[in-house]
Design an enzyme around this catalytic site. Sequence first.
Site, PDB file in Angstrom:
ATOM      1  N   ALA A 159      53.394  46.073  42.413  1.00  0.00           N
ATOM      2  CA  ALA A 159      52.940  45.855  41.031  1.00  0.00           C
ATOM      3  C   ALA A 159      53.492  44.558  40.448  1.00  0.00           C
ATOM      4  O   ALA A 159      54.706  44.389  40.326  1.00  0.00           O
ATOM      5  CB  ALA A 159      53.348  47.037  40.158  1.00  0.00           C
ATOM      6  N   LYS A 199      49.654  38.190  39.150  1.00  0.00           N
ATOM      7  CA  LYS A 199      49.705  37.253  40.280  1.00  0.00           C
ATOM      8  C   LYS A 199      48.925  35.958  40.093  1.00  0.00           C
ATOM      9  O   LYS A 199      48.752  35.211  41.061  1.00  0.00           O
ATOM     10  CB  LYS A 199      49.196  37.950  41.537  1.00  0.00           C
ATOM     11  CG  LYS A 199      47.731  38.362  41.453  1.00  0.00           C
ATOM     12  CD  LYS A 199      47.149  38.783  42.785  1.00  0.00           C
ATOM     13  CE  LYS A 199      45.703  39.183  42.653  1.00  0.00           C
ATOM     14  NZ  LYS A 199      45.060  39.586  43.874  1.00  0.00           N
ATOM     15  N   SER A 225      56.159  36.006  48.389  1.00  0.00           N
ATOM     16  CA  SER A 225      55.049  35.082  48.605  1.00  0.00           C
ATOM     17  C   SER A 225      55.533  33.796  49.238  1.00  0.00           C
ATOM     18  O   SER A 225      56.672  33.367  49.011  1.00  0.00           O
ATOM     19  CB  SER A 225      54.436  34.776  47.231  1.00  0.00           C
ATOM     20  OG  SER A 225      53.570  33.677  47.303  1.00  0.00           O
ATOM     21  N   TYR A 268      54.931  32.249  37.780  1.00  0.00           N
ATOM     22  CA  TYR A 268      54.676  33.290  38.791  1.00  0.00           C
ATOM     23  C   TYR A 268      55.601  33.099  39.996  1.00  0.00           C
ATOM     24  O   TYR A 268      56.261  34.041  40.444  1.00  0.00           O
ATOM     25  CB  TYR A 268      53.199  33.245  39.238  1.00  0.00           C
ATOM     26  CG  TYR A 268      52.956  34.070  40.484  1.00  0.00           C
ATOM     27  CD1 TYR A 268      52.897  35.455  40.417  1.00  0.00           C
ATOM     28  CD2 TYR A 268      52.829  33.462  41.739  1.00  0.00           C
ATOM     29  CE1 TYR A 268      52.713  36.220  41.562  1.00  0.00           C
ATOM     30  CE2 TYR A 268      52.643  34.216  42.883  1.00  0.00           C
ATOM     31  CZ  TYR A 268      52.581  35.587  42.791  1.00  0.00           C
ATOM     32  OH  TYR A 268      52.411  36.337  43.921  1.00  0.00           O
ATOM     33  N   LYS A 293      58.880  35.432  41.829  1.00  0.00           N
ATOM     34  CA  LYS A 293      59.062  35.860  43.229  1.00  0.00           C
ATOM     35  C   LYS A 293      60.430  35.414  43.738  1.00  0.00           C
ATOM     36  O   LYS A 293      61.131  36.177  44.415  1.00  0.00           O
ATOM     37  CB  LYS A 293      57.941  35.299  44.108  1.00  0.00           C
ATOM     38  CG  LYS A 293      56.573  35.902  43.811  1.00  0.00           C
ATOM     39  CD  LYS A 293      56.558  37.410  44.010  1.00  0.00           C
ATOM     40  CE  LYS A 293      55.288  38.079  43.546  1.00  0.00           C
ATOM     41  NZ  LYS A 293      55.344  39.540  43.497  1.00  0.00           N
ATOM     42  N   ASP A 301      48.687  21.646  44.224  1.00  0.00           N
ATOM     43  CA  ASP A 301      48.370  22.172  45.562  1.00  0.00           C
ATOM     44  C   ASP A 301      49.323  21.620  46.619  1.00  0.00           C
ATOM     45  O   ASP A 301      49.631  20.425  46.636  1.00  0.00           O
ATOM     46  CB  ASP A 301      46.927  21.800  45.955  1.00  0.00           C
ATOM     47  CG  ASP A 301      45.971  22.967  45.864  1.00  0.00           C
ATOM     48  OD1 ASP A 301      46.453  24.123  45.842  1.00  0.00           O
ATOM     49  OD2 ASP A 301      44.753  22.741  45.814  1.00  0.00           O
TER      50      ASP A 301
HETATM   51  P1  NAD Z   1      46.571  43.099  42.466  1.00  0.00           P
HETATM   52  O1  NAD Z   1      46.541  42.498  41.103  1.00  0.00           O
HETATM   53  O2  NAD Z   1      45.283  43.448  43.107  1.00  0.00           O
HETATM   54  O3  NAD Z   1      47.498  44.400  42.478  1.00  0.00           O
HETATM   55  C1  NAD Z   1      48.645  44.513  41.679  1.00  0.00           C
HETATM   56  C2  NAD Z   1      48.549  45.854  40.966  1.00  0.00           C
HETATM   57  O4  NAD Z   1      49.724  46.032  40.160  1.00  0.00           O
HETATM   58  C3  NAD Z   1      47.339  45.936  40.035  1.00  0.00           C
HETATM   59  O5  NAD Z   1      46.601  47.103  40.345  1.00  0.00           O
HETATM   60  C4  NAD Z   1      47.955  45.988  38.636  1.00  0.00           C
HETATM   61  O6  NAD Z   1      47.174  46.756  37.752  1.00  0.00           O
HETATM   62  C5  NAD Z   1      49.314  46.608  38.927  1.00  0.00           C
HETATM   63  N1  NAD Z   1      50.347  46.279  37.941  1.00  0.00           N
HETATM   64  C6  NAD Z   1      50.680  45.055  37.459  1.00  0.00           C
HETATM   65  N2  NAD Z   1      51.676  45.170  36.584  1.00  0.00           N
HETATM   66  C7  NAD Z   1      51.987  46.489  36.482  1.00  0.00           C
HETATM   67  C8  NAD Z   1      52.927  47.233  35.734  1.00  0.00           C
HETATM   68  N3  NAD Z   1      53.746  46.656  34.843  1.00  0.00           N
HETATM   69  N4  NAD Z   1      52.991  48.577  35.903  1.00  0.00           N
HETATM   70  C9  NAD Z   1      52.150  49.190  36.787  1.00  0.00           C
HETATM   71  N5  NAD Z   1      51.229  48.545  37.516  1.00  0.00           N
HETATM   72  C10 NAD Z   1      51.150  47.195  37.360  1.00  0.00           C
HETATM   73  O7  NAD Z   1      47.412  42.084  43.380  1.00  0.00           O
HETATM   74  P2  NAD Z   1      47.593  42.067  44.967  1.00  0.00           P
HETATM   75  O8  NAD Z   1      46.849  40.905  45.484  1.00  0.00           O
HETATM   76  O9  NAD Z   1      47.372  43.423  45.516  1.00  0.00           O
HETATM   77  O10 NAD Z   1      49.133  41.681  45.024  1.00  0.00           O
HETATM   78  C11 NAD Z   1      50.129  42.662  45.239  1.00  0.00           C
HETATM   79  C12 NAD Z   1      51.476  41.968  45.255  1.00  0.00           C
HETATM   80  O11 NAD Z   1      51.488  40.977  46.264  1.00  0.00           O
HETATM   81  C13 NAD Z   1      51.845  41.247  43.959  1.00  0.00           C
HETATM   82  O12 NAD Z   1      53.223  41.421  43.740  1.00  0.00           O
HETATM   83  C14 NAD Z   1      51.533  39.805  44.269  1.00  0.00           C
HETATM   84  O13 NAD Z   1      52.317  38.922  43.487  1.00  0.00           O
HETATM   85  C15 NAD Z   1      51.901  39.732  45.735  1.00  0.00           C
HETATM   86  N6  NAD Z   1      51.232  38.661  46.468  1.00  0.00           N
HETATM   87  C16 NAD Z   1      49.868  38.606  46.482  1.00  0.00           C
HETATM   88  C17 NAD Z   1      49.224  37.592  47.170  1.00  0.00           C
HETATM   89  C18 NAD Z   1      47.720  37.484  47.186  1.00  0.00           C
HETATM   90  O14 NAD Z   1      47.200  36.411  47.526  1.00  0.00           O
HETATM   91  N7  NAD Z   1      46.972  38.536  46.865  1.00  0.00           N
HETATM   92  C19 NAD Z   1      49.984  36.633  47.867  1.00  0.00           C
HETATM   93  C20 NAD Z   1      51.376  36.739  47.832  1.00  0.00           C
HETATM   94  C21 NAD Z   1      51.989  37.767  47.138  1.00  0.00           C
HETATM   95  C1  WQD Z   2      43.579  28.022  49.065  1.00  0.00           C
HETATM   96  C2  WQD Z   2      43.054  26.636  49.404  1.00  0.00           C
HETATM   97  C3  WQD Z   2      42.842  25.170  47.519  1.00  0.00           C
HETATM   98  C4  WQD Z   2      39.663  27.375  45.512  1.00  0.00           C
HETATM   99  C5  WQD Z   2      47.816  30.977  46.166  1.00  0.00           C
HETATM  100  C6  WQD Z   2      48.908  31.168  45.120  1.00  0.00           C
HETATM  101  C7  WQD Z   2      50.241  31.358  45.777  1.00  0.00           C
HETATM  102  C8  WQD Z   2      50.174  32.515  46.783  1.00  0.00           C
HETATM  103  C9  WQD Z   2      49.151  32.181  47.815  1.00  0.00           C
HETATM  104  C10 WQD Z   2      50.529  34.625  45.689  1.00  0.00           C
HETATM  105  C11 WQD Z   2      43.801  25.559  48.636  1.00  0.00           C
HETATM  106  C12 WQD Z   2      41.500  25.460  48.133  1.00  0.00           C
HETATM  107  C13 WQD Z   2      40.605  26.998  46.441  1.00  0.00           C
HETATM  108  C14 WQD Z   2      38.541  26.516  45.283  1.00  0.00           C
HETATM  109  C15 WQD Z   2      39.387  25.018  46.950  1.00  0.00           C
HETATM  110  N1  WQD Z   2      49.763  33.737  46.131  1.00  0.00           N
HETATM  111  N2  WQD Z   2      40.482  25.847  47.145  1.00  0.00           N
HETATM  112  N3  WQD Z   2      38.454  25.374  46.031  1.00  0.00           N
HETATM  113  O1  WQD Z   2      46.654  27.655  46.704  1.00  0.00           O
HETATM  114  O2  WQD Z   2      47.345  28.727  48.836  1.00  0.00           O
HETATM  115  O3  WQD Z   2      47.991  29.728  46.740  1.00  0.00           O
HETATM  116  O4  WQD Z   2      47.880  31.990  47.171  1.00  0.00           O
HETATM  117  O5  WQD Z   2      51.722  34.711  45.774  1.00  0.00           O
HETATM  118  O6  WQD Z   2      51.170  31.612  44.792  1.00  0.00           O
HETATM  119  O7  WQD Z   2      48.925  30.007  44.299  1.00  0.00           O
HETATM  120  O8  WQD Z   2      45.552  29.803  47.476  1.00  0.00           O
HETATM  121  O9  WQD Z   2      43.230  30.628  47.515  1.00  0.00           O
HETATM  122  O10 WQD Z   2      44.032  29.311  45.500  1.00  0.00           O
HETATM  123  O11 WQD Z   2      43.649  28.147  47.647  1.00  0.00           O
HETATM  124  O12 WQD Z   2      39.267  23.953  47.571  1.00  0.00           O
HETATM  125  O13 WQD Z   2      37.676  26.773  44.444  1.00  0.00           O
HETATM  126  O14 WQD Z   2      41.687  26.554  48.974  1.00  0.00           O
HETATM  127  O15 WQD Z   2      42.941  23.815  47.154  1.00  0.00           O
HETATM  128  O16 WQD Z   2      43.972  24.470  49.493  1.00  0.00           O
HETATM  129  P1  WQD Z   2      46.890  28.891  47.436  1.00  0.00           P
HETATM  130  P2  WQD Z   2      44.074  29.558  46.952  1.00  0.00           P
END
Ligand code: NAD
Ligand code: WQD
Length: 344
Positions: free
Chosen positions: A88, A91, A131, A156, A160, A303
């Site tokens: 949770a 993001k 992340s 954000y 992390k 980026d």
């Molecule tokens: P998501 O938004 O789909 O899921 C997160 C869930 O947490 C949501 O359902 C939201 O409603 C819930 N939530 C947020 N705050 C809350 C709170 N205070 N109490 C209860 N529920 C709450 O995101 P995701 O992509 O599934 O990401 C999950 C985790 O992974 C996050 O911590 C995110 O930062 C991390 N993460 C995601 C990515 C990505 O690209 N998706 C990459 C790296 C890290």
């Molecule tokens: C991927 C690539 C863009 C959209 C994010 C979060 C980071 C972590 C990982 C959570 C990049 C390019 C994208 C578009 C594009 N998440 N792009 N046109 O930048 O790796 O990072 O995910 O923890 O915190 O910032 O992911 O999917 O946004 O981009 O050219 O319309 O696609 O420049 O190179 P990113 P992204």
Amino acid sequence: MVVQYLRMILVSGGAGYIGSNTIIALDEMGFQDVLSVDNFLNSKADSYDRLEKIIGKRVSSVECDLADRNSCLELFENHKITGVIHFAALKSVPESVEKPTLYYRNNLDSLINLLEACKTHQVNKFIFSSSCTVYGNPEEIPVSEESPFAKAESPYGLTKQLGEMIIENFCTLNLEFNAISLRYFNPAGAHYSGQIGETITGRPSSLVPILAQQAAGLREKVVVFGDDYDTIDGSCIRDYIHVSDVAEAHVLAFDHLDKMDSNYDVFNLGSGNGNSTLEVVKSFENANALKLNYEIGPRRGGDVEKIYASNTKAEKVLGWKPKRNLNDIVTSAWKWQQNSPDRS
Ligand code: NAD
Ligand code: WQD
């Protein structure tokens, strides 16, 4: 409220993208007692209906804001929780820049409240969603777990870094508490059924959902942010990892918590390969036999030029190896988009 004396794994954010996929992986790998907690800040309760279709039963769930201390403590009073997988969080990088205090509060208060509840209720198993953003623009790639944190580029990213630091510190003070931080690279794709994927609320910024939206006609074009980077085709390099592989790693990591040499560890979750943005675009077109409307635009501020993971530690220690590739990512993402025409 009736107290339920069940021994269960708490999945925070279980209605979200990676949390719901992890509930499937937990079920497949024999963990039956799962409690999802979510306040639907970035998800909808219909996640649970779709999960039910896949795992064949209703997942136990509670609606609760974990950033609210009393609600979080009450949750642990009412359920016999034995371990936590903590997804949770909010993001969105751009949203965090606009609303930093929302991100500090939501992401850090939730974590601190969970740690306090764990301590109070002797819950000693904890997995944290971190992340690759903690590495910033790395000096060497592939990036290993030994690489240093970079100065956080966004609120954000800071949550992390601070989250990991708080958990590591908590572990040094509570030797019976075992925790793992998992640093995801770029999770993408959907469950192969096409039923559980990334719900896009607001302005999506992630590449693969944007491609799927363009293919579905929900956006006019895709802008590739820059083609003048020092990479094979000038576009940025990332490590795209299938969400089901990420989900399975959580189950292996949870299992590993009892076997660790020390009580805190960190693992990268990436494919170990870098793909350029243009390669992902072409892969989406080829695998799904369609054409995307895309153009090259200016670089996006902040980026990273290129990053991909060394995943050898997760393979060696957790026995985790990604089973899916970029083709699986783009085909499942497109299937999910087609099943979800109203998700704009
Ligand atoms: P998501 O938004 O789909 O899921 C997160 C869930 O947490 C949501 O359902 C939201 O409603 C819930 N939530 C947020 N705050 C809350 C709170 N205070 N109490 C209860 N529920 C709450 O995101 P995701 O992509 O599934 O990401 C999950 C985790 O992974 C996050 O911590 C995110 O930062 C991390 N993460 C995601 C990515 C990505 O690209 N998706 C990459 C790296 C890290
Ligand atoms: C991927 C690539 C863009 C959209 C994010 C979060 C980071 C972590 C990982 C959570 C990049 C390019 C994208 C578009 C594009 N998440 N792009 N046109 O930048 O790796 O990072 O995910 O923890 O915190 O910032 O992911 O999917 O946004 O981009 O050219 O319309 O696609 O420049 O190179 P990113 P992204």
